[in-house]
Scaffold this motif. Structure first.
Motif, short mmCIF file in Angstrom:
data_model
loop_
_atom_site.label_atom_id
_atom_site.label_comp_id
_atom_site.label_asym_id
_atom_site.label_seq_id
_atom_site.Cartn_x
_atom_site.Cartn_y
_atom_site.Cartn_z
N ILE A 158 -16.40 37.70 56.25
CA ILE A 158 -16.30 36.98 57.53
C ILE A 158 -17.43 37.46 58.45
CG2 ILE A 158 -14.89 36.55 59.60
CD1 ILE A 158 -12.39 36.75 57.81
N ASP A 159 -17.66 38.77 58.46
CA ASP A 159 -18.79 39.29 59.27
C ASP A 159 -20.11 38.70 58.79
OD1 ASP A 159 -17.59 40.81 61.17
OD2 ASP A 159 -17.65 42.69 60.02
N ALA A 160 -20.20 38.43 57.50
CA ALA A 160 -21.46 37.88 56.95
C ALA A 160 -21.61 36.39 57.22
CB ALA A 160 -21.50 38.14 55.44
N ALA A 162 -18.80 33.82 56.62
CA ALA A 162 -17.87 32.87 55.99
C ALA A 162 -16.88 32.37 57.04
CB ALA A 162 -17.12 33.55 54.84
N SER A 163 -16.72 31.04 57.10
CA SER A 163 -15.77 30.53 58.09
C SER A 163 -14.44 30.13 57.45
CB SER A 163 -16.37 29.36 58.86
OG SER A 163 -16.97 28.47 57.96
N THR A 164 -14.40 30.14 56.11
CA THR A 164 -13.13 29.94 55.40
C THR A 164 -13.03 31.03 54.35
OG1 THR A 164 -13.33 27.54 55.68
CG2 THR A 164 -11.75 28.30 54.03
N VAL A 165 -11.88 31.69 54.29
CA VAL A 165 -11.66 32.66 53.21
C VAL A 165 -10.49 32.14 52.38
CG1 VAL A 165 -12.73 34.74 54.17
CG2 VAL A 165 -10.40 34.14 54.85
N ILE A 193 -9.96 38.37 61.23
CA ILE A 193 -9.39 37.23 60.50
C ILE A 193 -9.30 35.97 61.36
CG2 ILE A 193 -6.91 37.69 60.93
CD1 ILE A 193 -8.36 36.64 57.53
N ASP A 194 -9.19 36.14 62.68
CA ASP A 194 -9.10 34.95 63.55
C ASP A 194 -10.42 34.17 63.60
OD1 ASP A 194 -9.97 37.36 64.73
OD2 ASP A 194 -10.00 36.34 66.70
N LYS A 195 -11.49 34.73 63.02
CA LYS A 195 -12.77 34.00 63.02
C LYS A 195 -12.89 33.08 61.80
CE LYS A 195 -15.55 37.03 65.84
NZ LYS A 195 -14.61 38.14 66.04
#
Ligand code: KIV
Ligand code: ZN
Length: 502
Positions: A158-160, A162-165, A193-195
């Motif tokens: 997510i930090d890198a 990714a907008s969907t995990v 995780i909220d991102k």
């Protein structure tokens, strides 16, 4: 009320069902139907896996408006670049990259440690983000991964960017309470995780894919990956129609719904069945032939008095209307086109002319023409391929005390040829004649015949699978005469083999 995104992977994971491979034209047909159905994202293929997948992603991206078009890519530079190449002209696009996170996969398949897997995942998400805004990351075999490590990977991707995990239950191992708890753990433990949207991708090895996906929604998942008719690798994926209808029917429990236009469900199911050749079991929830058939006298009694006694979903909700009499011999081109529009088919002028001509022929043979007949005509039209062989005439002699004999006249390229053969039955005789005139080396793997509507004048639909040199193709034919439908299906499959050979 939350809106859960539907990520359809019929054209990627669904196509991984044994024997379900689709050509580019067939994939485009399915994609157009998925757009009518209202899915949010279409995973149109795995760009690097084959030129056909690459082409399908490009073509679907060029022809469709509405859903986001996605390509799968392993966490490798060459995969991500290929996905980008296929998607670069597509306005709404997503790259979906994945790397295993379970120790079983890392130790035995990749032979790398956790640290290395994390590094590759982060680097490839970063690379994908240099091409597109919308990047999805899947930690493959998430449900057999160490939860602490999984949280670490998710936070890093997510930090890198990714907008969907997406959390895959790759081997269909999890059970609902456990899978729900895993989604909750990610929400509680991953700081950023909220991102991102949490997605789930469940396989059906224990028959729990839909239940697991629903448990995930109850615990905060915002996207479900699924396929039409639940087709997919091994026992398949979460079934789109089941999960969507569970959410719709039990909104009181889930407090969530989807953007799916449920009236398109039945048509989507039939199209995927026809194109993949994978029939749906009669008792399958929502789209099985018996899903709305009430046999028990007690149930029928209740239904006659009040539908809600035994019916939790109205059949019309999924597009299952009482077969409607629509057109007949005297209907004109205008009425035919208007009905096609209502059914959601947009044909080119040439396709329309040819479909209308065939409709007129059918109306001469068959008194009443129903929506299902029209759909059969149109789907033959839109999946038409260049024809090396076409059937000109067919004569059959068969009966209890007759040796079944078929005389078939074919156009083979530009030449007209005719052949008579005997067989165990009329279809066998016709197939022998066709096989000999086309010099085919293929073998018949599957032959299925069914009636499209009721009545003795119904259109019969035949589906065949042929194998030649390891390639499997399917052919369809529809006609009021099932021997003619059988010959058409065989010729259709032979034409597909000819196209592939060329
Ligand atoms: O089942 C799986 O893990 C997959 C991934 C590629 C998401 O299909
Ligand atoms: Zn999968």
């Amino acid at each position: 009320m939350r809106t859960i995104k539907i990520f359809d992977t019929t054209l990627r994971d669904g196509e991984q069902s044994p024997g379900a491979s689709m050509n580019v034209n067939e994939k485009v047909q399915v994609a157009k139907q998925l757009a009518r159905l209202g899915v949010d994202i279409i995973e149109a293929g795995f760009a690097i896996s084959s030129p056909g997948d690459f082409e399908a992603i490009k073509t679907i991206g060029a022809e469709l408006e509405g859903p986001v078009i996605c390509s799968l890519a392993r966490a490798r530079e060459e995969d991500i670049k290929k996905a980008w190449e296929a998607l670069k002209d597509v306005p709404k696009r997503r790259i979906h990259t994945f790397h295993s996170t379970s120790d079983i996969h890392l130790k035995y398949q990749f032979r790398i440690n956790r640290e290395e897997a994390l590094k590759r995942s982060v680097n490839m998400v970063k690379l994908a983000r240099t091409f597109v805004e919308d990047v999805e990351f899947s930690p493959m075999d998430a449900t057999r991964s160490d939860t602490g490590y999984l949280c670490e990977v998710i936070e890093a991707v997510i930090d890198a960017g990714a907008s969907t995990v997406n959390i895959p239950d790759t081997v269909g191992y999890s059970i609902p309470s456990e899978f729900g708890a895993l989604i909750k753990a990610l929400r509680d433990r991953v700081k950023n995780i909220d991102k991102a949207v949490i997605s789930v991708h469940c396989h059906n090895d224990l028959g729990l894919a839909v239940a697991n996906s629903l448990a995930a929604v109850l615990n905060g998942a915002g996207q479900i990956e699924c396929t039409v008719n639940g087709i997919g690798e091994r026992a398949g994926n979460c079934s789109m129609e089941e999960v969507v209808m569970a959410l719709r029917t039990r909104r009181d429990i889930f407090n969530a719904d989807t953007n799916i236009n449920t009236e398109e469900i039945m048509r989507s199911s039939r199209l995927v069945t026809k194109i993949t050749g994978m029939s749906v079991q009669p008792n399958k929830a929502i789209v099985g032939d018996n899903a709305f058939a009430h046999e028990s006298g007690i149930h029928q009694d209740g239904l006659l008095k009040e539908k809600s006694t035994y019916e939790i979903i109205k059949p019309e909700t999924i597009g299952l209307h009482k077969t409607k009499l629509i057109l007949g011999k005297h209907s004109g081109r205008h009425a035919f086109k208007a009905r096609l529009d209502e059914l959601g088919y947009k044909l080119s002028d040439t396709e329309l002319n040819s479909a209308f001509e065939r409709f007129k022929k059918l109306a001469d043979q068959k008194k009443n023409i129903y929506d299902e007949d029209i759909e059969a005509l149109v789907s033959e039209e839109v999946t038409r391929i260049p024809e090396s062989y076409s059937i000109i005439d067919l004569n059959i002699v068969a009966g209890i005390n007759q040796k079944p004999t078929a005389t078939v006249k074919l156009r083979v390229d530009e030449e007209l040829i005719e052949k008579t053969e005997h067989g165990d039955g009329p279809v066998d005789a016709a197939y022998k004649a066709i096989a000999s005139m086309t010099n085919t080396k293929s073998s018949l793997l599957k032959f299925e015949v069914k009636s499209i509507t009721g009545g003795t004048d119904a259109l019969g639909e035949v589906m065949v699978s042929l194998e030649e040199g390891g390639r499997v193709v399917r052919g369809h034919g529809a006609d009021t005469d099932i021997i003619v439908a059988s010959a058409k299906a065989y010729i259709n499959a032979l034409n597909k083999l000819a196209v592939r050979r060329k």
